[in-house]
Every structure is written in C-alpha cells, then in structure tokens.
Write a protein that holds these residues in place. Structure first.
Motif, PDB file in Angstrom:
ATOM      1  N   GLN A 325       0.830  -1.196   0.000  1.00  0.00           N
ATOM      2  CA  GLN A 325       0.000   0.000   0.000  1.00  0.00           C
ATOM      3  C   GLN A 325       0.870   1.253   0.000  1.00  0.00           C
ATOM      4  O   GLN A 325       1.798   1.386   0.816  1.00  0.00           O
ATOM      5  N   VAL A 326       0.564   2.165  -0.913  1.00  0.00           N
ATOM      6  CA  VAL A 326       1.343   3.391  -1.065  1.00  0.00           C
ATOM      7  C   VAL A 326       0.435   4.600  -0.864  1.00  0.00           C
ATOM      8  O   VAL A 326      -0.671   4.655  -1.414  1.00  0.00           O
ATOM      9  N   ALA A 327       0.887   5.561  -0.064  1.00  0.00           N
ATOM     10  CA  ALA A 327       0.145   6.805   0.177  1.00  0.00           C
ATOM     11  C   ALA A 327       0.813   7.948  -0.575  1.00  0.00           C
ATOM     12  O   ALA A 327       2.037   7.983  -0.740  1.00  0.00           O
ATOM     13  N   LYS A 328       0.008   8.878  -1.038  1.00  0.00           N
ATOM     14  CA  LYS A 328       0.489  10.030  -1.808  1.00  0.00           C
ATOM     15  C   LYS A 328       0.283  11.303  -1.004  1.00  0.00           C
ATOM     16  O   LYS A 328      -0.785  11.519  -0.430  1.00  0.00           O
ATOM     17  N   THR A 329       1.313  12.159  -0.953  1.00  0.00           N
ATOM     18  CA  THR A 329       1.250  13.384  -0.171  1.00  0.00           C
ATOM     19  C   THR A 329       1.933  14.519  -0.920  1.00  0.00           C
ATOM     20  O   THR A 329       2.965  14.305  -1.563  1.00  0.00           O
ATOM     21  N   SER A 330       1.383  15.709  -0.845  1.00  0.00           N
ATOM     22  CA  SER A 330       2.017  16.901  -1.398  1.00  0.00           C
ATOM     23  C   SER A 330       2.836  17.567  -0.296  1.00  0.00           C
ATOM     24  O   SER A 330       2.320  17.846   0.791  1.00  0.00           O
ATOM     25  N   VAL A 331       4.122  17.818  -0.563  1.00  0.00           N
ATOM     26  CA  VAL A 331       5.018  18.329   0.477  1.00  0.00           C
ATOM     27  C   VAL A 331       5.889  19.454  -0.061  1.00  0.00           C
ATOM     28  O   VAL A 331       6.026  19.643  -1.279  1.00  0.00           O
ATOM     29  N   ILE A 332       6.479  20.194   0.872  1.00  0.00           N
ATOM     30  CA  ILE A 332       7.533  21.162   0.567  1.00  0.00           C
ATOM     31  C   ILE A 332       8.861  20.507   0.922  1.00  0.00           C
ATOM     32  O   ILE A 332       9.047  20.047   2.051  1.00  0.00           O
ATOM     33  N   LYS A 333       9.779  20.459  -0.022  1.00  0.00           N
ATOM     34  CA  LYS A 333      11.079  19.831   0.195  1.00  0.00           C
ATOM     35  C   LYS A 333      12.089  20.889   0.628  1.00  0.00           C
ATOM     36  O   LYS A 333      12.236  21.925  -0.039  1.00  0.00           O
ATOM     37  N   VAL A 334      12.774  20.647   1.748  1.00  0.00           N
ATOM     38  CA  VAL A 334      13.666  21.663   2.315  1.00  0.00           C
ATOM     39  C   VAL A 334      14.986  21.037   2.748  1.00  0.00           C
ATOM     40  O   VAL A 334      15.078  19.830   3.003  1.00  0.00           O
TER      41      VAL A 334
END
Length: 412
Positions: A325-334
C-alpha cells in the motif's frame, strides 16, 4: 510459530517539470539478483521466493523509460521512470493568496470577535464578555530598528527600560495580529479553561496543549495588566455551534496543524520576499555557558514548494497479500541546519554552522524572520522527525539535513 517480518519500504518523489518519478525500494533483503518489472499502473519486485506488487495512485508509468537501476548501500534499490498524472489528479499549485495570512486573520477576528477555540479539543479560550473593538496588524519584527525616525520624544516611554521600548502591546478591548501570533489583554482570556504555568506558558486545561505564552505588559505582570501571546497555529477561529463543540473531530491533530501552519508561512514569506533561503531566529529566555547569545538560528533552504511524495504504509509480512500500500502526499522539500542556544543546546556551538550563518546574513537574497521560541522548537522537531522517515541516502545533502513539510492541501 509464525514470525512477523517487516515489509519493504517504497519511497518516491515526483518531478513536475520533467514528469519523472525517482524511486527507492528499501529492504534488508535486497539482492543483486532481484527482478524489477515495470507495468503502466504498478511495479513488481521479486527475489525468486517472494513477490511484492507496488501500486501507485494517480499516475500512469511508461515502462520503457525506466533507467538508473542500481544498489545504493546494501539496503536501497534506486531507479527512475517517467510517467503521466491521471486526469483530475494534477499537482495542486500551492499559490499564496494575495491577501496575506496576517490581514486575513485581522478580518476573521473582526468578524468573529471572541470565538477563539483550541484547534485540537475546541475548548473556548476567550470570555463571552470579550469585545475587541480594535483589531490591528503588527508591523514586521524589525520595525523598532527605525522607530527613532518615526517618533519624537519617545512618546512618554522615557521611564521604560531599553529592552521594553518599541514594543506594541494591546490594551483592553484591543487585539494585535502578527505573522505567527496574536496578542490580547489577559483579562479577556477565560481563566477557567486556560492554565498559566510559573514559567509563563499558556496551557489548554482540556487537552494540555501549549497555546502561547505570557508577555510582560507596560505596567507589570499582574493578572489584570498582562498580555497573552497566542500562537496562530494553535487557534481555531470559527463560529462553532454546540453540536460542533461536543463532536470529537479526529481529523484535527497537532501534526496536521503544524504542517499546515509552517507550509503556509514559508510559502507566504517566499512569495512576499522572492526568497527561497531563510534565516529563522528565536530568542530564548535562558542562556548557557555554551551559547554566546540567547538566539537560536535555523538555516532553511526551500528546494521545491510542490513535491508529490509516494510512501509505503508501515506493516508486516504476517498478513501480506503481495500488494504494498502506497500513500500520496504533497510536500515542501527543504534543507535545514540549525544552531540551538539555551537549555536546548546539548552540544557546543558548531563553528562551521556559525560561519555559514554569518555568510547567509551577508547575502541580501536571504530573508530573515523570527518565531516565538516554543514555535521555533516545534518547527525544528517537525523537521527532524520528518528527516528520520526518509531513506538513509536522502537524509543529508551538502552539509545540510534534508526534510519536508506537508502542504496544507495534501492528501493520502
């Protein structure tokens, strides 16, 4: 007796500019003879004995474009593949509103007045008699540096100590709104639902969450004259009905609240000052022998404000049916590097970090802003914890730690 084994971990980031999915499969049992098969809607990994199927939501893969398949260390398998997002599942463009968060908060308070609640447990924070006739935005943190050019004769503040001059504090029926906090007279706070500790921390009595801190007013620290600084990310300003107050909303959590607050703050600062590098400072009340000043500093470099991250959910092989199972997330990469002071500094100052801080201060493309110390520590804790969830090869880059902050519109 049947033993439980951990599932392999899948991690991938989507590049919107090149439509490339950079993938990492992390497992203790990775072998050089492992087979990786690409299909349009999933990836199959097998080692001859077991098969793992990885389904990626919202993306169509192009199998012929798979390249860069290699082992990095003994536990990570890296590769990249091109793909296309399915219609209706495009990346959200996290654009900051033209109306800043500060001005939006002013308008909300003017409309809702005393309807302030704890964002976690919905405990009411202000008294029902509270009327805020003046709700004003505060200038930026550096306004006092030029105060002598704006005012003459110190406006009757000659008797105040130098460290208190230039502070703007609200009186009764007033509320001042900053970029990360709001100030209100202490007499407006409901003492039956809010506890104030000996150290000045403002605590919600129902859930125990720290909501803010007490500020010394112009006249002292008595209950009637004090000022409360509420941290914006701890507040829920909404016209809640009785049914809403007694309903437990499990979707609201401290973690989600922090992600939403910090992602919005960074993107707004980036939009306003056209900067992707930030010096975030905080002044601590305690100073140790190892710290030359009471200022903690975090260097933060925003690499990408809109990264689509795919990560496998944790689990075991005990009931594994072959599908990961894979979850998808929108993130800010820092990228980040910090220097703590006071009681939070467990190590002496790092001279490399200090020299880098000095170098960034001289660069006019770097924007500097301040956070209240408890909020600053929450940001550092969030960055460190998120860094630990990344694959080992992704946690460090060019002397910086790599991390991410969940976007406010992220989904799983």
């Amino acid at each position: 007796m049947e033993t439980t084994q951990k599932l392999p971990k899948f991690f991938a980031t989507w590049s919107n500019s090149s439509n490339i999915l950079n993938c990492i499969i992390e497992s203790k049992w990775i072998q050089s003879s492992m087979d990786v098969v690409m299909e349009t809607d999933h990836i199959i990994v097998s080692d001859g004995e077991s098969v793992c199927k990885i389904e990626l939501p919202g993306v169509t893969l192009l199998p012929d474009t798979c390249r860069g398949l290699k082992l990095v260390s003994a536990t990570e398998l890296h590769f990249s593949i091109k793909g296309q997002l399915l219609q209706g599942d495009e990346l959200l463009q996290m654009k900051v509103k033209k109306c800043s968060l500060q001005n939006e908060t002013v308008e909300t308070i003017q409309k809702l007045q005393n309807k302030w609640f704890c964002a976690v447990c919905k405990q009411k924070l202000l008294t029902d008699r509270s009327i805020l006739r003046r709700v004003l935005p505060l200038p930026s943190e550096n306004w006092s540096d030029l105060a002598d050019m704006w005012f003459c004769h110190n406006h009757g503040n000659e008797d105040q100590p130098a460290q208190k001059q230039g502070r703007l504090l609200p009186k009764e029926n007033e509320c001042f709104v900053g970029e990360t906090f709001v100030l209100v007279a202490r007499k407006h706070v409901n003492s039956a639902d809010v506890k104030i500790t000996k150290t000045g921390a403002v605590i919600c009595k129902r859930c125990g969450r720290q909501l803010g801190e007490v500020m010394e007013s112009h006249n002292g620290t008595s209950f009637q004259d004090g000022v409360i600084k509420f941290f914006l990310h701890t507040l829920l300003m909404k016209d809640l009905r009785f049914a809403d107050l007694i309903k437990q909303d499990s979707s609201i959590s401290n973690r989600v609240d922090l992600d939403r607050f910090f992602s919005g703050l960074l993107q707004e600062q980036s939009e306003m000052y056209a900067s992707f590098r930030f010096i975030i400072e905080s002044r601590s009340d305690t100073v140790t022998e190892n710290s030359e000043s009471g200022v903690s500093t975090c260097l933060l470099w925003m690499l990408d404000s809109n990264v689509q991250m795919y990560r496998s959910r944790s689990g075991s092989m005990l009931k594994f049916d072959g599908n990961l199972q894979v979850a998808k997330t929108s993130v800010i990469k820092v990228l980040f590097k910090c220097q703590l002071c006071g009681s939070n500094a467990k190590r002496p100052p790092d001279h490399v970090t200090k020299s880098l801080i000095s170098l960034w201060r001289k660069d006019n493309t770097v924007h500097c802003f301040q956070l209240p110390h408890p909020v600053f520590l929450q940001l550092i804790h969030l960055l460190v914890q998120n860094c630990k969830t990344l694959p080992c090869s992704q946690r460090y880059l060019n002397g910086f730690h790599m991390s991410f902050i969940g976007n406010s519109e992220s989904s799983s």
